[in-house]
Structures are given as structure tokens and as C-alpha cells.
Design a protein around this motif. Structure first.
Motif, PDB file in Angstrom:
ATOM      1  N   GLY A  50      35.728  34.526   7.651  1.00  0.00           N
ATOM      2  CA  GLY A  50      35.352  33.869   6.394  1.00  0.00           C
ATOM      3  C   GLY A  50      36.195  32.649   6.087  1.00  0.00           C
ATOM      4  N   ALA A  51      37.437  32.636   6.573  1.00  0.00           N
ATOM      5  CA  ALA A  51      38.339  31.494   6.368  1.00  0.00           C
ATOM      6  C   ALA A  51      38.164  30.437   7.456  1.00  0.00           C
ATOM      7  N   HIS A  83      31.528  44.113   5.246  1.00  0.00           N
ATOM      8  CA  HIS A  83      32.302  42.869   5.185  1.00  0.00           C
ATOM      9  C   HIS A  83      32.228  42.107   6.505  1.00  0.00           C
ATOM     10  N   LEU A  84      31.846  42.788   7.602  1.00  0.00           N
ATOM     11  CA  LEU A  84      31.703  42.102   8.895  1.00  0.00           C
ATOM     12  C   LEU A  84      30.493  41.170   8.928  1.00  0.00           C
ATOM     13  N   GLN A  85      29.672  41.217   7.908  1.00  0.00           N
ATOM     14  CA  GLN A  85      28.500  40.351   7.854  1.00  0.00           C
ATOM     15  C   GLN A  85      28.827  38.949   7.315  1.00  0.00           C
ATOM     16  N   VAL A  86      30.097  38.675   7.086  1.00  0.00           N
ATOM     17  CA  VAL A  86      30.531  37.367   6.601  1.00  0.00           C
ATOM     18  C   VAL A  86      30.224  36.291   7.644  1.00  0.00           C
ATOM     19  N   GLN A  87      29.874  35.125   7.175  1.00  0.00           N
ATOM     20  CA  GLN A  87      29.611  33.993   8.052  1.00  0.00           C
ATOM     21  C   GLN A  87      30.881  33.163   8.208  1.00  0.00           C
ATOM     22  N   GLY A  94      33.172  29.787  -1.264  1.00  0.00           N
ATOM     23  CA  GLY A  94      32.980  30.624  -2.449  1.00  0.00           C
ATOM     24  C   GLY A  94      31.983  31.751  -2.265  1.00  0.00           C
ATOM     25  N   GLY A  95      31.542  32.013  -1.045  1.00  0.00           N
ATOM     26  CA  GLY A  95      30.576  33.082  -0.803  1.00  0.00           C
ATOM     27  C   GLY A  95      31.194  34.224  -0.042  1.00  0.00           C
ATOM     28  N   GLY A  96      30.326  35.042   0.543  1.00  0.00           N
ATOM     29  CA  GLY A  96      30.768  36.165   1.370  1.00  0.00           C
ATOM     30  C   GLY A  96      30.476  37.498   0.736  1.00  0.00           C
ATOM     31  N   PRO A  97      30.545  38.559   1.513  1.00  0.00           N
ATOM     32  CA  PRO A  97      30.352  39.912   0.980  1.00  0.00           C
ATOM     33  C   PRO A  97      31.301  40.174  -0.185  1.00  0.00           C
ATOM     34  N   LEU A 146      35.070  41.150   0.334  1.00  0.00           N
ATOM     35  CA  LEU A 146      35.882  40.057   0.880  1.00  0.00           C
ATOM     36  C   LEU A 146      36.094  38.961  -0.151  1.00  0.00           C
ATOM     37  N   ALA A 147      35.029  38.595  -0.840  1.00  0.00           N
ATOM     38  CA  ALA A 147      35.129  37.522  -1.838  1.00  0.00           C
ATOM     39  C   ALA A 147      36.125  37.890  -2.932  1.00  0.00           C
ATOM     40  N   GLU A 148      36.114  39.159  -3.370  1.00  0.00           N
ATOM     41  CA  GLU A 148      37.058  39.607  -4.395  1.00  0.00           C
ATOM     42  C   GLU A 148      38.495  39.518  -3.888  1.00  0.00           C
ATOM     43  N   ALA A 149      38.731  39.981  -2.666  1.00  0.00           N
ATOM     44  CA  ALA A 149      40.082  39.921  -2.095  1.00  0.00           C
ATOM     45  C   ALA A 149      40.526  38.471  -1.928  1.00  0.00           C
ATOM     46  N   TRP A 150      39.624  37.632  -1.454  1.00  0.00           N
ATOM     47  CA  TRP A 150      39.928  36.216  -1.238  1.00  0.00           C
ATOM     48  C   TRP A 150      40.286  35.544  -2.561  1.00  0.00           C
ATOM     49  N   ASP A 151      39.476  35.777  -3.593  1.00  0.00           N
ATOM     50  CA  ASP A 151      39.732  35.174  -4.898  1.00  0.00           C
ATOM     51  C   ASP A 151      41.047  35.678  -5.488  1.00  0.00           C
TER      52      ASP A 151
END
Length: 192
Positions: free
Chosen positions: A26-27, A161-165, A172-175, A178-183
Motif C-alpha cells: 500500500g505504501a 488486507h492483502l487485497q490492497v493495491q 488515501g484508499g485501501g482495505p 490497513l487504512a485505519e492503521a496507516w492513518d
């Protein structure tokens, strides 16, 4: 490690490895299709015992698998759980000369080499059965897991979460997980 540590503390390998791999995808730091093109390598360590456990770890994002316990077994470990006491009855984890007499390096090196070769061969055979020729292309969708009576899912369906691009978290997207952890991490200030 004592059973209390290896069974109860930390994040299990499957969950931790898949999560870290997904965050790095995701990063934009890992390639989800061809892991050999990634900018960061991941090493899986923990209960890597068989060719299939290696295959599964590669499917969850590992680039390398590190095994310890399985090699101790190939040396003759009987899991007496005395590793840290200098009283290992097989002589493997002790410096006590009275206990190391049965640990013959000449014969044990052959057993360890055979175990390593056959384990890697087993992983390669699983890869060949799936039609791929490199660890870098092993995908989570290639491993099925029974989740209940008559119900199986592949690892990508289990670990959503493995479905992340690639690079999706940067946009600002993602499962959700993951998005919650990233934010959460982006909003924290790290002081020197």
C-alpha cells in the motif's frame, strides 16, 4: 523459546507477515505480483517446518524463510525444553561435555543437509504443481484453508488486507484495517 512465548506473545506469523507485506504494498514499497521487484525484503521466521510452510510464507509476502526449530529436529532435538539450562539431554543446546558426546558433527551435518535439500525440494514441487517457476510469483490466492465444515477460502479472502493495491495507502484508499492503521501512524508525531 518457551511455549508461553512462542504460542501466546506477539502476532502469529501468518497475520503479522501478511499485514506488514500489505502495508508495504500500500505504501508502494513492495510489488504484489512480482515480489523480486520490491524495494524492501521480508524474512519469515517462525514454525517454518515443511516445504508447504515455506510456500505459505511466500504466499503471504515473504522473500526469504528462516528456519530454526526444524533444523534442531534434524539434529535430533527431542523438545526436552531444557535449551536455556545447559542440560539438554541430546547435547544440542549445551556446552556440557558429558552431554555433547552424542552430537557427532560428521553424521549430523549429513542429516541437516538432507533435511534442507528435501524441504526446499518439497516447496519447489508445490510451486511446480501450481504452475509457477519462482517464489516471487506465489500469491495468497494459491493457498486454500479450511475455515469450517465444507468451507474453504484462499488466503487473500481470509486476510482481506492483502487485497490492497500498490501505492493505494498513499492515495488515501485501501482495505479498512490497513487504512485505519496507516492513518493512525501518519497522525502520530515521532520525536527524536
Amino acid at each position: 523459546a518457551p511455549p508461553e512465548f512462542s504460542n501466546s506473545i506477539g502476532t502469529p506469523l501468518s497475520e503479522g507477515l501478511s499485514f506488514v507485506h500489505a502495508v508495504l504494498v500500500g505504501a508502494g514499497l513492495r510489488d504484489p505480483v512480482d515480489k523480486s521487484r520490491s524495494k524492501v525484503a521480508l524474512i519469515a521466521s517462525g514454525k517454518i517446518l515443511t516445504g508447504f510452510s515455506m510456500f505459505k510464507s511466500f504466499a503471504l509476502g515473504a522473500d526469504v524463510c528462516n528456519a530454526a526449530r526444524s533444523f534442531l529436529f534434524s539434529l535430533g532435538c527431542i523438545q526436552a525444553l531444557k535449551c536455556n539450562t545447559n542440560t539438554c539431554p541430546t547435547g544440542i543446546t549445551t556446552s556440557n561435555a558429558d552431554l555433547t558426546w552424542g552430537l557427532d558433527p560428521q553424521s549430523k551435518q549429513v542429516r541437516v543437509a538432507n533435511f534442507h535439500r528435501e524441504t526446499v525440494k518439497a516447496c519447489t514441487e508445490v510451486m511446480e504443481a501450481t504452475g509457477i517457476d519462482t517464489w516471487a510469483h506465489i500469491a495468497p490466492s494459491m493457498v486454500m484453508k479450511r475455515i469450517g465444515v465444507g468451507k474453504s477460502r484462499n488466503l487473500e479472502e481470509i486476510f482481506v488486507h492483502l487485497q490492497v493495491q500498490q501505492g493505494e495507502l498513499l492515495e488515501g484508499g485501501g482495505p479498512d484495517r490497513l487504512a485505519e492503521a496507516w492513518d493512525s501512524l501518519r497522525n502520530k508525531k515521532i520525536s527524536p
